[in-house]
Design an enzyme around this catalytic site. Structure first.
Site, PDB file in Angstrom:
ATOM      1  N   LYS A 102      35.895  27.001  47.078  1.00 54.05           N
ATOM      2  CA  LYS A 102      36.394  28.364  46.960  1.00 54.05           C
ATOM      3  C   LYS A 102      36.085  29.104  48.230  1.00 54.05           C
ATOM      4  O   LYS A 102      35.750  30.248  48.264  1.00 54.05           O
ATOM      5  CB  LYS A 102      35.829  29.073  45.751  1.00 54.05           C
ATOM      6  CG  LYS A 102      36.251  28.373  44.476  1.00 54.05           C
ATOM      7  CD  LYS A 102      36.142  29.236  43.275  1.00 54.05           C
ATOM      8  CE  LYS A 102      34.758  29.726  43.027  1.00 54.05           C
ATOM      9  NZ  LYS A 102      34.439  30.992  43.572  1.00 54.05           N
ATOM     10  N   PHE A 134      36.908  40.485  44.107  1.00 54.49           N
ATOM     11  CA  PHE A 134      37.208  39.295  43.311  1.00 54.49           C
ATOM     12  C   PHE A 134      37.052  38.035  44.152  1.00 54.49           C
ATOM     13  O   PHE A 134      37.481  37.996  45.313  1.00 54.49           O
ATOM     14  CB  PHE A 134      38.664  39.317  42.820  1.00 54.49           C
ATOM     15  CG  PHE A 134      39.041  40.475  41.955  1.00 54.49           C
ATOM     16  CD1 PHE A 134      38.941  40.400  40.575  1.00 54.49           C
ATOM     17  CD2 PHE A 134      39.537  41.646  42.521  1.00 54.49           C
ATOM     18  CE1 PHE A 134      39.327  41.467  39.770  1.00 54.49           C
ATOM     19  CE2 PHE A 134      39.924  42.714  41.730  1.00 54.49           C
ATOM     20  CZ  PHE A 134      39.813  42.626  40.345  1.00 54.49           C
ATOM     21  N   ASP A 135      36.473  37.017  43.562  1.00 60.48           N
ATOM     22  CA  ASP A 135      36.586  35.679  44.112  1.00 60.48           C
ATOM     23  C   ASP A 135      38.015  35.196  43.866  1.00 60.48           C
ATOM     24  O   ASP A 135      38.752  35.798  43.075  1.00 60.48           O
ATOM     25  CB  ASP A 135      35.566  34.769  43.427  1.00 60.48           C
ATOM     26  CG  ASP A 135      35.621  33.341  43.919  1.00 60.48           C
ATOM     27  OD1 ASP A 135      35.992  33.121  45.086  1.00 60.48           O
ATOM     28  OD2 ASP A 135      35.303  32.432  43.126  1.00 60.48           O
ATOM     29  N   GLY A 136      38.400  34.104  44.513  1.00 65.65           N
ATOM     30  CA  GLY A 136      39.751  33.587  44.337  1.00 65.65           C
ATOM     31  C   GLY A 136      39.865  32.549  43.238  1.00 65.65           C
ATOM     32  O   GLY A 136      40.250  32.848  42.112  1.00 65.65           O
ATOM     33  N   PHE A 192      33.304  39.861  41.022  1.00 67.06           N
ATOM     34  CA  PHE A 192      33.498  38.797  40.044  1.00 67.06           C
ATOM     35  C   PHE A 192      33.524  37.437  40.732  1.00 67.06           C
ATOM     36  O   PHE A 192      34.285  37.228  41.681  1.00 67.06           O
ATOM     37  CB  PHE A 192      34.832  38.990  39.304  1.00 67.06           C
ATOM     38  CG  PHE A 192      34.896  40.229  38.455  1.00 67.06           C
ATOM     39  CD1 PHE A 192      34.343  40.251  37.181  1.00 67.06           C
ATOM     40  CD2 PHE A 192      35.520  41.383  38.928  1.00 67.06           C
ATOM     41  CE1 PHE A 192      34.414  41.391  36.391  1.00 67.06           C
ATOM     42  CE2 PHE A 192      35.589  42.529  38.145  1.00 67.06           C
ATOM     43  CZ  PHE A 192      35.028  42.525  36.873  1.00 67.06           C
TER      44      PHE A 192
END
Length: 333
Positions: free
Chosen positions: A333, A174-176, A291
Site C-alpha cells: 500500500k 485515507f489510506d488507499g 483511516f
C-alpha cells in the site's frame, strides 16, 4: 467495548432514557436532518469522551461499583476523547452549510452510540450539554444500541501525544488499498511480492480498482465540498481530503488516481510515500482522523500525535506483522 448494563440491573429503559435526553437537551439546538438526507456519523461514547477511569472501575470492581461511580459523578463532564475534535469539525462544517443553504438537510448527522448502562446516559447528556454551552454545538440523534452489518466502521485509537488540529476545517486522510480501494492489489503483494505487484499495477493501470469500505465516505465528503465550490468557495472550503498511501507514484500511483477519476472523485492532496512511514507526514497534515487497515501505520500515526482509525478489512488482517518486525517499513500500500 463499553461495559453494558446487565439484564435485570436497575436503570431506565432506553425509551425512557431517550425521553429524559429530550428534556435535558438544549432547546435552541439546530434541527437534526432526516436520516435519508444526511451523512450519518455514528461515534462511540468512549471515542467521543475519555472514560479510562470509569472502565478501570468496571473491570476491577464490577458493574455495581461502576454504576454508583457514574451516578455520584453525573454532574462532572467527561473529558474530551480522541474523536472529540473530529466531531467539533463536523459541526463547524454543518454551521457553514446551514448559512449557505438554510433549507438543505444535506448535513452531517452525528449519532452517539453506546451499549452502556442506561444510568450512565445522564452523565453523557450532561457532558454533551456542557461542551455545547462552551461553543461546541453537539447535536446527537439519540442513544443507539445496535450492530452495523455492511456499514463502514473503524476503531479509533488515541494519539500518544497532543497535536493541535483546525477547528474550522475538517481534514480527513485515507489510506488507499483496503480502505478507499479493495485489497485486490495488496493480495498480490502478500502472495507474490513487490515485483509482481508493480508488474500487475502497470498492466492494469487503466482498470479501476474495486471500491473499498471507505469509498462511500469520501464520496459523501466530495458531495458536500461541491456545495461550497458552487458558491465560489473552493479555496475557503471547510473540508479537505487526503490520500496517504505507501504506493509509489512512479510505479503504482497512476492506477490509484485513475480509479478515483473513474468514480468521479478526487482528493485535495494525493501523497505517495513509496513505503516510507506515514506518521511524520500525518503530523504535518494534522488530520482530524486518518483511516488505515494496517496497525503498523495506525501506531505510527499515534506516535506522531494524529488520531488514527483502524479499518478491519482486507488481507492484511490475515497477515499480522510480528512484534519484532514493527520497526521495519511496510511493503504494501
Amino acid at each position: 467495548m463499553e461495559p453494558p448494563g446487565p439484564a435485570g440491573a436497575p436503570g431506565r429503559p432506553w425509551d425512557e432514557a431517550k425521553a429524559f435526553y429530550d428534556n435535558l437537551a438544549p432547546k435552541k439546538k439546530p434541527k437534526s436532518p432526516k436520516p435519508e438526507n444526511a451523512i450519518t456519523i455514528a461515534v462511540s461514547s468512549r471515542a467521543l469522551f475519555r472514560m479510562e477511569e470509569e472502565q478501570k472501575i468496571y473491570t476491577e470492581q464490577g458493574v455495581e461499583a461502576y454504576v454508583k461511580y457514574q451516578l455520584d459523578h453525573e454532574n462532572e463532564p467527561f473529558l474530551p476523547g480522541a474523536a472529540f475534535p473530529f466531531v467539533k469539525a463536523l459541526e463547524a462544517v454543518n454551521a457553514q452549510l446551514r448559512e449557505l443553504y438554510p433549507d438543505s438537510e444535506e448535513l452531517f448527522d452525528i449519532v452517539l452510540m453506546t451499549n452502556n448502562h442506561a444510568q450512565v446516559g445522564v452523565r453523557l447528556i450532561n457532558s454533551i450539554n456542557h461542551y455545547g454551552e462552551m461553543g461546541t454545538k453537539l447535536s446527537f440523534g439519540g442513544f443507539w444500541v445496535l450492530s452495523l452489518p455492511g456499514i463502514a466502521a473503524a476503531t479509533i485509537f488515541s494519539p500518544s501525544r497532543d497535536l493541535e488540529v483546525s477547528e474550522k476545517q475538517l481534514r480527513v486522510a485515507f489510506d488507499g488499498d483496503a480502505v478507499l480501494f479493495s485489497d485486490e492489489s495488496e493480495q498480490i503483494v502478500k502472495a507474490h511480492g513487490l515485483d509482481m505487484f508493480f508488474e500487475h499495477e502497470k498492466a492494469h493501470e487503466n482498470k479501476p480498482l474495486a471500491q473499498g469500505p471507505l469509498k462511500g465516505f469520501l464520496e459523501a465528503l466530495g458531495k458536500l465540498q461541491k456545495k461550497f465550490y458552487s458558491k465560489g468557495l473552493r479555496l475557503e472550503c471547510p473540508i479537505r481530503t487526503y490520500l496517504v498511501t505507501a504506493r509509489s507514484a512512479a510505479s503504482s500511483g497512476a492506477r490509484a488516481l485513475k480509479t478515483l477519476r473513474s468514480w468521479g472523485l478526487e482528493t485535495d492532496e494525493a501523497l505517495f510515500l513509496a513505503g516510507a512511514p506515514k506518521g511524520p507526514l500525518l503530523r504535518k497534515i494534522r488530520p482530524h482522523i486518518f483511516f488505515d487497515d494496517q496497525m503498523f501505520h495506525v501506531e505510527g500515526a499515534q506516535e506522531m500525535g494524529a488520531v488514527a482509525a483502524h479499518v478491519p478489512y482486507g488481507v492484511a488482517q490475515k497477515h499480522k506483522r510480528p512484534a519484532q518486525d514493527k520497526q521495519q517499513n511496510p511493503n504494501s500500500k
